[in-house]
Design a protein around this motif. Sequence first.
Motif, PDB file in Angstrom:
ATOM      1  N   ARG A 324      49.912  26.513  41.238  1.00  0.00           N
ATOM      2  CA  ARG A 324      49.067  26.451  40.045  1.00  0.00           C
ATOM      3  C   ARG A 324      49.391  25.215  39.215  1.00  0.00           C
ATOM      4  N   ASP A 383      38.528  28.742  37.625  1.00  0.00           N
ATOM      5  CA  ASP A 383      38.728  30.189  37.778  1.00  0.00           C
ATOM      6  C   ASP A 383      40.217  30.462  37.975  1.00  0.00           C
ATOM      7  N   SER A 384      40.825  31.215  37.044  1.00  0.00           N
ATOM      8  CA  SER A 384      42.274  31.434  37.074  1.00  0.00           C
ATOM      9  C   SER A 384      42.719  32.179  38.322  1.00  0.00           C
ATOM     10  N   GLN A 387      43.144  29.496  41.144  1.00  0.00           N
ATOM     11  CA  GLN A 387      44.068  28.379  40.992  1.00  0.00           C
ATOM     12  C   GLN A 387      45.321  28.608  41.838  1.00  0.00           C
TER      13      GLN A 387
END
Length: 441
Positions: A324, A383-384, A387
Amino acid sequence: MLGVFHRWRGRLCSKHTNRRKFFSTSSPRVAVALSGGVDSSVAALLLKKQGYDVYGIFMKNWSEEEESICTGQDDLSQVDQLCRHLNIPYRVVEFQKEYWNEVFQPFLSGYERGMTPNPDVVCNREIKFRALTNNVFSRDPSVDYLATGHYAQLVPDLEDPRELELRCAVDRKKDQTYFLVQVDPQMLFRIKFPIGHLTKDRVRQIASENGLPTAKRRESMGLCFIGKRKFDQFLAEYLFQPETEVVSSETGKLVARKRGAIYLTIGQKVCIGGLAAKLYVVDKDARNNKIYVCEGRRHPLLYRRMLVAYQMNWFTERTVEKMRNGSEEIRCWAKIRHGKEMVECKIRSLRVDRWNTCFNDNNSERYSDGSVEKWFQEYENGDSGKQGRAIEVEFNDPQRAISIGQFLGLYSENRCIGGGMIIKVGKNEWTRACSDKGVPN
């Protein structure tokens, strides 16, 4: 006879059961996924010897109409004999619908789009360690673990006791961690792999010493739904076989036309009558029904140094955080298919700007049904949940026949750290060499 049993008012009720009564016990309960083979049989035996309260569970994933091809009925008979021998109950669960929708249909769809799917990885993710675990744990809350006969090991993570390490089996030739790269890491806390510390020879020996009926049973190889058929014959039963154009990658000229050649995989030999040259698949264009070939198994057109994998599944949270972060590079080892030796590489989180600049000689859209573009659009928009789930991989040495649709497995020494689907590849060595010399390709 089928060993289907049901918990009902604290006793075992049966329909075609092996009639072993079910008693409550304070020992940990383990459901063992039994296939009818020696590996899962020894897994059940070892757990029973260790004092666990064991029962078997047999999955029916394929339809009755195909049983002349698939060995399902034979396997079930072996499971029945084994459970009688071990004096344990078992039951049968049917996942034909789930298997068709989640494994088989995507398998066919992948081939139609020119990919090389791996249904074994998908089966573990969607059936054995999702549908089956949901069935086992929701049906009987007293079950503590699900065990399988996979050659893999689970050990506590020394850096974070809240996580488990998925380690390679002692028998590296039989190691099956590659097939587990997409399993939910949270599920591992309720999974057992009882034979991961043993060699295959030792498993056979234990089975023989304990008189297991599966001790000398031949090992099943390949995909169960194909059986003894040749792969091209199997595909012909389910997919239209178009007359495919076979085109030279070097000259762009038509070499031949061959029916069904679009379903060959990258690096596979193309057999064309009357041609002395040995041709191998370099690339495919399913939308236009073309394959591109080269002469010679070691041609530089078959070798690439880079790939993109997405829908990455990581087994430790710290790896997720590194990916991330986006700036950190990890050196590790990789497998691009089962049976392939691990090779050294470095991985980093995929930067969106590199999607087309570094991987622009391979049109991934021709392999896609639209879902890949949608996924990467969400990835690009931040979009988390996505990631850290798309990476680029650069190998120390060029790798032969990297195939879109196959899965990438990543390792740190003998520990599997994660894996995802290969969705794009970098320039081949022929193109790279031409670019370096300033020669048009």
